[in-house]
Design an enzyme around this catalytic site. Structure first.
Site, short mmCIF file in Angstrom:
data_model
loop_
_atom_site.label_atom_id
_atom_site.label_comp_id
_atom_site.label_asym_id
_atom_site.label_seq_id
_atom_site.Cartn_x
_atom_site.Cartn_y
_atom_site.Cartn_z
N ASP A 204 -47.95 -8.06 0.06
CA ASP A 204 -48.11 -6.60 -0.02
C ASP A 204 -47.06 -5.76 0.69
O ASP A 204 -46.82 -4.67 0.66
CB ASP A 204 -49.41 -6.13 0.74
CG ASP A 204 -49.76 -4.76 0.30
OD1 ASP A 204 -49.63 -4.07 -0.93
OD2 ASP A 204 -50.11 -3.84 1.21
N SER A 228 -51.28 2.03 -1.81
CA SER A 228 -51.51 0.84 -2.89
C SER A 228 -52.70 1.15 -3.52
O SER A 228 -53.88 1.75 -2.94
CB SER A 228 -51.74 -0.49 -2.25
OG SER A 228 -50.52 -0.81 -1.46
N GLN A 277 -48.42 -4.69 -8.89
CA GLN A 277 -49.27 -3.75 -7.99
C GLN A 277 -48.73 -2.36 -8.47
O GLN A 277 -47.49 -1.95 -8.96
CB GLN A 277 -48.87 -3.72 -6.64
CG GLN A 277 -49.67 -2.95 -5.49
CD GLN A 277 -49.06 -2.97 -4.14
OE1 GLN A 277 -48.13 -2.52 -3.74
NE2 GLN A 277 -49.90 -3.64 -3.25
#
Length: 289
Positions: A204, A228, A277
């Site tokens: 991440d 996110s 993502q």
């Protein structure tokens, strides 16, 4: 182990409350909200506690910002225990509501067809400066109130391939970014679930900000709201979190205040992991000075 590595292992080691319910502690890693990587790593570890197979994919949604001052409870639903595939649903709960949810699939290793995208040709990690060395060069120009936060060392070691020219006043650049990453020291044992959880944890970092590069923005830009939205991770082959991993990232589009980013992880010449993502990228008006 060093304090940072032990902290990371402890963060991704959950307390079993009862069958299929686990509790993970929280830590301030990026600010007042829980770092998405913490939720990814802990949720993956919670699901892994209910099977003896390695994960091959995880699909997650971030629903609400988490409170770094409180633990997170993970409820795991056993959706399928097949001969080849095992499926789990995980809900991360805090203050009585679900802040994060994920579907995780597990499968044993099998022999089969083999193909992989060519590995990019980048300098070896030993030829690159560490992230801490790069930040130290900027430290004298960092405003005093945030210098300590800026210089705080991460739980894993980074060696950027694409150096940052200026953290505070970035210029538009191509939507590509890569770095090498590993734990600060060797882990004591081959615990597949722990290694996968650490990979999910650091997957991440910087992925979403790849979409900021063509706009001349960075995570320290004062008029920027980033978060996110979802995160997918695919494990293709066995891997180790304490050996150098090349994480190569690119953004394909920014539109409707969102950016879509892709990542590939390489270890010992093997494509071992892929990520996708989508993140919120919203510009806010700044007050006139």
């Amino acid at each position: 182990m060093t304090a940072l590595t032990q902290e990371l292992v402890d963060l991704l080691t959950l307390e079993r409350v009862e069958d299929h319910i686990f509790r993970g502690q929280s830590q301030n890693i990026v600010g007042k909200r829980i770092f998405g990587g913490q939720l990814l790593g802990q949720a993956l570890r919670a699901a892994a506690y209910t099977t003896d197979r390695p994960a091959h994919s995880m699909h997650a949604y971030f629903l609400f910002g988490g409170d770094v001052n409180e633990p997170v409870v993970y409820e795991v639903d056993r959706l399928r225990d097949g001969k080849s595939l095992v499926s789990r649903q995980v809900r991360a709960i805090q203050h009585g509501r679900t802040i994060f949810t994920a579907m995780v699939s597990f499968a044993p290793l099998e022999e089969g067809l083999e193909y992989q995208h060519p590995q990019p040709n980048y300098p070896a990690p030993e030829e690159l400066k560490t992230e801490q060395e790069i930040k130290a060069e900027f430290a004298p120009s960092v405003p005093a109130p945030i210098r300590k936060m800026f210089m705080r060392e991460r739980h894993v070691e980074f060696r950027p391939v694409h150096g940052v020219k200026n953290f505070f006043h970035p210029k538009p650049e191509a939507p590509f970014y890569a770095h090498y990453v590993r734990t600060h020291e060797a882990l004591p044992q081959q615990d597949d679930a722990l290694h996968q959880a650490i990979i999910a944890f650091y997957s991440d970092f910087t992925l979403m900000t790849t979409a900021l590069r063509p706009h001349g923005l960075g995570y320290l830009s004062p008029n920027l709201q980033c978060a996110s939205i979802d995160h997918a991770i695919y494990f293709h082959k066995p891997l180790r979190a304490d050996e150098w991993m090349l994480y190569d990232m690119e953004a394909s589009v920014t539109a409707n205040s969102r950016g879509l980013n892709y990542g590939r992880m390489w270890q010992n010449g093997q494509l071992v992991c892929s990520t996708v993502q989508e993140g919120l990228i919203r510009l806010r008006e700044t007050e006139a000075q």
